[in-house]
Design a protein around this motif. Structure first.
Motif, mmCIF file in Angstrom:
data_model
loop_
_atom_site.group_PDB
_atom_site.id
_atom_site.type_symbol
_atom_site.label_atom_id
_atom_site.label_comp_id
_atom_site.label_asym_id
_atom_site.label_seq_id
_atom_site.Cartn_x
_atom_site.Cartn_y
_atom_site.Cartn_z
ATOM 1 N N VAL A 1 5.581 15.993 -16.074
ATOM 2 C CA VAL A 1 5.407 14.930 -15.077
ATOM 3 C C VAL A 1 5.331 15.541 -13.679
ATOM 4 O O VAL A 1 4.520 15.119 -12.849
ATOM 5 C CB VAL A 1 6.559 13.903 -15.164
ATOM 6 N N ALA A 2 6.144 16.557 -13.420
ATOM 7 C CA ALA A 2 6.142 17.222 -12.110
ATOM 8 C C ALA A 2 4.778 17.852 -11.827
ATOM 9 O O ALA A 2 4.287 17.781 -10.702
ATOM 10 C CB ALA A 2 7.228 18.285 -12.059
ATOM 11 N N LEU A 3 4.151 18.422 -12.836
ATOM 12 C CA LEU A 3 2.821 19.000 -12.639
ATOM 13 C C LEU A 3 1.798 17.920 -12.310
ATOM 14 O O LEU A 3 0.907 18.124 -11.495
ATOM 15 C CB LEU A 3 2.390 19.775 -13.888
ATOM 16 N N ARG A 4 1.909 16.772 -12.942
ATOM 17 C CA ARG A 4 0.991 15.661 -12.673
ATOM 18 C C ARG A 4 1.203 15.070 -11.279
ATOM 19 O O ARG A 4 0.255 14.714 -10.594
ATOM 20 C CB ARG A 4 1.162 14.562 -13.712
ATOM 21 N N LYS A 5 2.454 14.972 -10.864
ATOM 22 C CA LYS A 5 2.783 14.341 -9.584
ATOM 23 C C LYS A 5 2.694 15.309 -8.412
ATOM 24 O O LYS A 5 2.612 14.885 -7.270
ATOM 25 C CB LYS A 5 4.189 13.748 -9.638
ATOM 26 N N GLY A 6 2.759 16.602 -8.670
ATOM 27 C CA GLY A 6 2.654 17.587 -7.595
ATOM 28 C C GLY A 6 3.960 17.941 -6.926
ATOM 29 O O GLY A 6 3.971 18.650 -5.924
ATOM 30 N N THR A 7 5.067 17.462 -7.460
ATOM 31 C CA THR A 7 6.379 17.801 -6.908
ATOM 32 C C THR A 7 7.418 17.715 -8.015
ATOM 33 O O THR A 7 7.252 16.971 -8.977
ATOM 34 C CB THR A 7 6.774 16.879 -5.741
ATOM 35 N N LEU A 8 8.474 18.464 -7.866
ATOM 36 C CA LEU A 8 9.540 18.450 -8.851
ATOM 37 C C LEU A 8 10.517 17.303 -8.612
ATOM 38 O O LEU A 8 11.159 16.822 -9.526
ATOM 39 C CB LEU A 8 10.274 19.796 -8.815
ATOM 40 N N TRP A 9 10.613 16.831 -7.357
ATOM 41 C CA TRP A 9 11.628 15.848 -7.003
ATOM 42 C C TRP A 9 11.022 14.477 -6.714
ATOM 43 O O TRP A 9 10.139 14.348 -5.861
ATOM 44 C CB TRP A 9 12.403 16.331 -5.783
ATOM 45 N N PRO A 10 11.510 13.420 -7.372
ATOM 46 C CA PRO A 10 11.011 12.068 -7.101
ATOM 47 C C PRO A 10 11.199 11.639 -5.639
ATOM 48 O O PRO A 10 10.388 10.884 -5.110
ATOM 49 C CB PRO A 10 11.837 11.176 -8.031
ATOM 50 N N ALA A 11 12.232 12.139 -4.975
ATOM 51 C CA ALA A 11 12.466 11.763 -3.579
ATOM 52 C C ALA A 11 11.351 12.269 -2.667
ATOM 53 O O ALA A 11 11.131 11.719 -1.588
ATOM 54 C CB ALA A 11 13.804 12.308 -3.113
ATOM 55 N N LEU A 12 10.640 13.317 -3.079
ATOM 56 C CA LEU A 12 9.562 13.872 -2.266
ATOM 57 C C LEU A 12 8.176 13.461 -2.749
ATOM 58 O O LEU A 12 7.169 13.897 -2.191
ATOM 59 C CB LEU A 12 9.661 15.400 -2.234
ATOM 60 N N TYR A 13 8.116 12.613 -3.755
ATOM 61 C CA TYR A 13 6.823 12.156 -4.275
ATOM 62 C C TYR A 13 6.230 11.121 -3.331
ATOM 63 O O TYR A 13 6.878 10.158 -2.935
ATOM 64 C CB TYR A 13 6.988 11.570 -5.675
ATOM 65 N N ASP A 14 4.978 11.321 -2.943
ATOM 66 C CA ASP A 14 4.314 10.429 -1.999
ATOM 67 C C ASP A 14 2.873 10.195 -2.454
ATOM 68 O O ASP A 14 1.979 10.954 -2.097
ATOM 69 C CB ASP A 14 4.334 11.052 -0.603
ATOM 70 N N PRO A 15 2.635 9.143 -3.229
ATOM 71 C CA PRO A 15 1.262 8.873 -3.652
ATOM 72 C C PRO A 15 0.426 8.388 -2.465
ATOM 73 O O PRO A 15 0.928 7.683 -1.582
ATOM 74 C CB PRO A 15 1.411 7.771 -4.699
ATOM 75 N N TYR A 16 -0.830 8.784 -2.427
ATOM 76 C CA TYR A 16 -1.711 8.384 -1.322
ATOM 77 C C TYR A 16 -2.401 7.073 -1.664
ATOM 78 O O TYR A 16 -3.006 6.926 -2.714
ATOM 79 C CB TYR A 16 -2.770 9.459 -1.067
ATOM 80 N N GLU A 17 -2.290 6.117 -0.750
ATOM 81 C CA GLU A 17 -2.999 4.854 -0.879
ATOM 82 C C GLU A 17 -3.958 4.757 0.296
ATOM 83 O O GLU A 17 -3.546 4.817 1.449
ATOM 84 C CB GLU A 17 -2.017 3.688 -0.871
ATOM 85 N N ASN A 18 -5.238 4.619 0.020
ATOM 86 C CA ASN A 18 -6.254 4.589 1.057
ATOM 87 C C ASN A 18 -6.222 3.253 1.793
ATOM 88 O O ASN A 18 -6.533 2.215 1.218
ATOM 89 C CB ASN A 18 -7.626 4.813 0.440
ATOM 90 N N PRO A 19 -5.854 3.238 3.087
ATOM 91 C CA PRO A 19 -5.772 1.976 3.826
ATOM 92 C C PRO A 19 -7.148 1.395 4.144
ATOM 93 O O PRO A 19 -7.272 0.224 4.466
ATOM 94 C CB PRO A 19 -5.044 2.356 5.110
ATOM 95 N N TYR A 20 -8.194 2.222 4.066
ATOM 96 C CA TYR A 20 -9.536 1.767 4.386
ATOM 97 C C TYR A 20 -10.273 1.214 3.165
ATOM 98 O O TYR A 20 -11.353 0.674 3.300
ATOM 99 C CB TYR A 20 -10.357 2.908 5.002
#
Length: 81
Positions: free
Chosen positions: A57-76
Motif C-alpha cells: 500500500v505504501a508503494l501505491r500511495k507514495g509514502t509509508l505514513w498515513p499522516a503524510l499521505y496527500d492525494p491530489y485533487e484537481n481544483p480546475y
C-alpha cells in the motif's frame, strides 16, 4: 481581503488566492488560483511511532505514513468546457 471564495491560512490541503488585476491590464482577470499545501508543512517534526501503511500500500500511495499521505485533487477539473 474578505472574498468568500478565498480560504484562510488553516490546515487545508488546498488554498486559493485571487491575483492582482490592474484596470490597465490588457488581459482579462485570471480569477482564483489554487495551490496545494502538503501535510508535512504543518508537522514540526516526525513524531515517534507513527502508524505505517503495509509495504504494498505504501508503494501505491507514495509514502509509508498515513499522516503524510496527500492525494491530489484537481481544483480546475470540471471548469473547462
Amino acid at each position: 481581503m474578505n472574498d468568500p471564495h478565498v480560504q484562510q491560512a488553516a490546515f487545508t490541503p488546498m488554498k486559493a488566492y485571487r491575483p492582482f488585476h490592474s484596470r490597465f491590464d490588457p488581459c482579462r482577470p485570471i480569477g482564483l488560483k489554487f495551490y496545494s499545501t502538503p501535510p508535512q508543512l504543518y508537522m514540526g517534526f516526525q513524531p515517534p511511532n507513527l502508524q505505517q501503511f503495509p509495504p504494498k500500500v505504501a508503494l501505491r500511495k507514495g509514502t509509508l505514513w498515513p499522516a503524510l499521505y496527500d492525494p491530489y485533487e484537481n481544483p480546475y477539473e470540471g471548469k473547462r468546457g
